[in-house]
Design a protein around this motif. Structure first.
Motif, PDB file in Angstrom:
ATOM      1  N   ARG A  38      35.235  48.956 -14.051  1.00 24.03           N
ATOM      2  CA  ARG A  38      35.749  50.326 -14.149  1.00 24.03           C
ATOM      3  C   ARG A  38      36.091  50.838 -12.753  1.00 24.03           C
ATOM      4  O   ARG A  38      35.315  50.668 -11.827  1.00 24.03           O
ATOM      5  CB  ARG A  38      34.711  51.242 -14.769  1.00 24.03           C
ATOM      6  CG  ARG A  38      34.350  50.869 -16.177  1.00 24.03           C
ATOM      7  CD  ARG A  38      33.298  51.835 -16.729  1.00 24.03           C
ATOM      8  NE  ARG A  38      32.965  51.478 -18.080  1.00 24.03           N
ATOM      9  CZ  ARG A  38      33.621  51.931 -19.135  1.00 24.03           C
ATOM     10  NH1 ARG A  38      34.628  52.746 -18.982  1.00 24.03           N
ATOM     11  NH2 ARG A  38      33.273  51.554 -20.346  1.00 24.03           N
ATOM     12  N   HIS A  39      37.220  51.460 -12.646  1.00 23.86           N
ATOM     13  CA  HIS A  39      37.633  52.121 -11.402  1.00 23.86           C
ATOM     14  C   HIS A  39      37.435  51.219 -10.189  1.00 23.86           C
ATOM     15  O   HIS A  39      36.726  51.560  -9.254  1.00 23.86           O
ATOM     16  CB  HIS A  39      36.906  53.452 -11.231  1.00 23.86           C
ATOM     17  CG  HIS A  39      37.289  54.443 -12.280  1.00 23.86           C
ATOM     18  ND1 HIS A  39      38.064  55.527 -12.005  1.00 23.86           N
ATOM     19  CD2 HIS A  39      37.039  54.499 -13.609  1.00 23.86           C
ATOM     20  CE1 HIS A  39      38.265  56.223 -13.125  1.00 23.86           C
ATOM     21  NE2 HIS A  39      37.651  55.610 -14.105  1.00 23.86           N
ATOM     22  N   GLU A  41      39.055  49.381  -6.990  1.00 25.25           N
ATOM     23  CA  GLU A  41      40.204  49.350  -6.082  1.00 25.25           C
ATOM     24  C   GLU A  41      40.583  47.895  -5.847  1.00 25.25           C
ATOM     25  O   GLU A  41      39.740  47.059  -5.543  1.00 25.25           O
ATOM     26  CB  GLU A  41      39.848  50.022  -4.758  1.00 25.25           C
ATOM     27  CG  GLU A  41      41.039  50.185  -3.843  1.00 25.25           C
ATOM     28  CD  GLU A  41      40.713  51.012  -2.615  1.00 25.25           C
ATOM     29  OE1 GLU A  41      40.672  50.419  -1.526  1.00 25.25           O
ATOM     30  OE2 GLU A  41      40.503  52.237  -2.757  1.00 25.25           O
ATOM     31  N   ILE A  53      43.918  51.571  -8.259  1.00 24.94           N
ATOM     32  CA  ILE A  53      42.581  51.547  -8.842  1.00 24.94           C
ATOM     33  C   ILE A  53      42.772  51.221 -10.313  1.00 24.94           C
ATOM     34  O   ILE A  53      43.511  51.909 -11.020  1.00 24.94           O
ATOM     35  CB  ILE A  53      41.855  52.893  -8.647  1.00 24.94           C
ATOM     36  CG1 ILE A  53      41.724  53.179  -7.156  1.00 24.94           C
ATOM     37  CG2 ILE A  53      40.497  52.867  -9.326  1.00 24.94           C
ATOM     38  CD1 ILE A  53      41.163  54.536  -6.827  1.00 24.94           C
ATOM     39  N   HIS A  55      41.139  49.834 -14.156  1.00 27.11           N
ATOM     40  CA  HIS A  55      40.056  49.573 -15.101  1.00 27.11           C
ATOM     41  C   HIS A  55      40.521  48.337 -15.849  1.00 27.11           C
ATOM     42  O   HIS A  55      41.551  48.368 -16.509  1.00 27.11           O
ATOM     43  CB  HIS A  55      39.862  50.748 -16.042  1.00 27.11           C
ATOM     44  CG  HIS A  55      38.820  50.504 -17.091  1.00 27.11           C
ATOM     45  ND1 HIS A  55      38.279  51.516 -17.825  1.00 27.11           N
ATOM     46  CD2 HIS A  55      38.205  49.384 -17.534  1.00 27.11           C
ATOM     47  CE1 HIS A  55      37.392  51.023 -18.671  1.00 27.11           C
ATOM     48  NE2 HIS A  55      37.343  49.722 -18.505  1.00 27.11           N
ATOM     49  N   VAL A  77      44.260  53.415 -13.336  1.00 26.53           N
ATOM     50  CA  VAL A  77      43.534  54.690 -13.404  1.00 26.53           C
ATOM     51  C   VAL A  77      43.496  55.357 -12.028  1.00 26.53           C
ATOM     52  O   VAL A  77      42.620  56.168 -11.747  1.00 26.53           O
ATOM     53  CB  VAL A  77      42.095  54.485 -13.959  1.00 26.53           C
ATOM     54  CG1 VAL A  77      42.137  54.045 -15.410  1.00 26.53           C
ATOM     55  CG2 VAL A  77      41.314  53.504 -13.101  1.00 26.53           C
ATOM     56  N   THR A  78      44.482  55.014 -11.192  1.00 32.10           N
ATOM     57  CA  THR A  78      44.511  55.535  -9.828  1.00 32.10           C
ATOM     58  C   THR A  78      44.516  57.062  -9.808  1.00 32.10           C
ATOM     59  O   THR A  78      43.719  57.680  -9.099  1.00 32.10           O
ATOM     60  CB  THR A  78      45.736  54.984  -9.068  1.00 32.10           C
ATOM     61  OG1 THR A  78      45.719  53.558  -9.140  1.00 32.10           O
ATOM     62  CG2 THR A  78      45.724  55.425  -7.622  1.00 32.10           C
ATOM     63  N   GLU A  80      43.611  59.281 -12.091  1.00 31.94           N
ATOM     64  CA  GLU A  80      42.349  59.850 -12.580  1.00 31.94           C
ATOM     65  C   GLU A  80      41.238  59.680 -11.553  1.00 31.94           C
ATOM     66  O   GLU A  80      40.448  60.599 -11.314  1.00 31.94           O
ATOM     67  CB  GLU A  80      41.931  59.192 -13.897  1.00 31.94           C
ATOM     68  CG  GLU A  80      42.859  59.442 -15.059  1.00 31.94           C
ATOM     69  CD  GLU A  80      44.010  58.435 -15.157  1.00 31.94           C
ATOM     70  OE1 GLU A  80      44.597  58.352 -16.236  1.00 31.94           O
ATOM     71  OE2 GLU A  80      44.341  57.754 -14.174  1.00 31.94           O
ATOM     72  N   SER A  81      41.175  58.503 -10.945  1.00 27.77           N
ATOM     73  CA  SER A  81      40.129  58.241  -9.970  1.00 27.77           C
ATOM     74  C   SER A  81      40.281  59.127  -8.738  1.00 27.77           C
ATOM     75  O   SER A  81      39.308  59.679  -8.231  1.00 27.77           O
ATOM     76  CB  SER A  81      40.156  56.767  -9.569  1.00 27.77           C
ATOM     77  OG  SER A  81      39.095  56.478  -8.708  1.00 27.77           O
TER      78      SER A  81
END
Length: 181
Positions: A38-39, A41, A53, A55, A77-78, A80-81
């Motif tokens: 998850r998340h 890089e 990033i 997931h 998910v860049t 959101e992260s």
């Protein structure tokens, strides 16, 4: 990435993955373990040159072990992260501001600052307030921290900091401070 030649070894087709990622894929091949990150890089860059990033989930393909291959599903998910990181920084600044404003004096406010920074941002934090010029042209007084916080892990590993000691001549920091750094 994505337009490379088919049939190449993964480390040749995607050198940006790095050896750590390949060892994770090897583990899925050998054990059949499903890997979820998850998340994470990765070394793949977006159009602005910043790392993505992702997931992602890696699952074995075929019977085994060892398995014939892996199937990877990745979701970018860049945004959101980065939004979560910005929100966390804003929360930290708000908490520091509230603690400092609730303090009874400036020294307590600075102590509230260092206490909140450790261990979230740093292993140690200190604030030193120095006078612009030594009193009556004499030697500068020994620097004493107005506020200082040392993380428990660092304290256990290194012990307490040494006490301040008088110095001959100017502080090595004087020039940088005078220049506003």
């Amino acid at each position: 990435p994505g337009t490379g030649e088919l049939g190449l070894p993964l480390d040749v087709a995607f050198p940006e993955l790095g050896r750590g990622s390949l060892s994770s894929l090897d583990r899925v091949l050998q054990t059949g373990e499903v890997l979820e990150m998850r998340h994470r890089e990765v070394r793949v860059l977006d159009v602005h040159g910043a790392p993505l990033i992702l997931h992602y989930v890696v699952a074995p393909l075929g019977s085994g072990p060892p398995h014939a291959g892996v199937v990877m599903t990745a979701v970018d998910v860049t945004s959101e992260s980065r939004a979560e990181q910005s929100a966390a920084r804003a929360t930290l600044v708000t908490e520091i501001s509230e603690r400092m404003n609730a303090s009874v004096d400036p020294d307590a406010a600075l102590q509230a600052l260092t206490d909140r920074l450790v261990p979230t941002v740093a292993d140690l934090a200190g604030v030193y307030v120095i006078s612009a010029a030594p009193p009556e042209g004499g030697p500068p007084p020994a620097a004493q921290a107005v506020a200082f916080t040392l993380g428990t892990d660092l304290l256990a590993a290194a012990g307490p900091p040494p006490p301040p000691s008088p110095r001959e001549g100017p502080s090595p920091w004087d020039a940088a401070l005078a220049a506003g750094h």
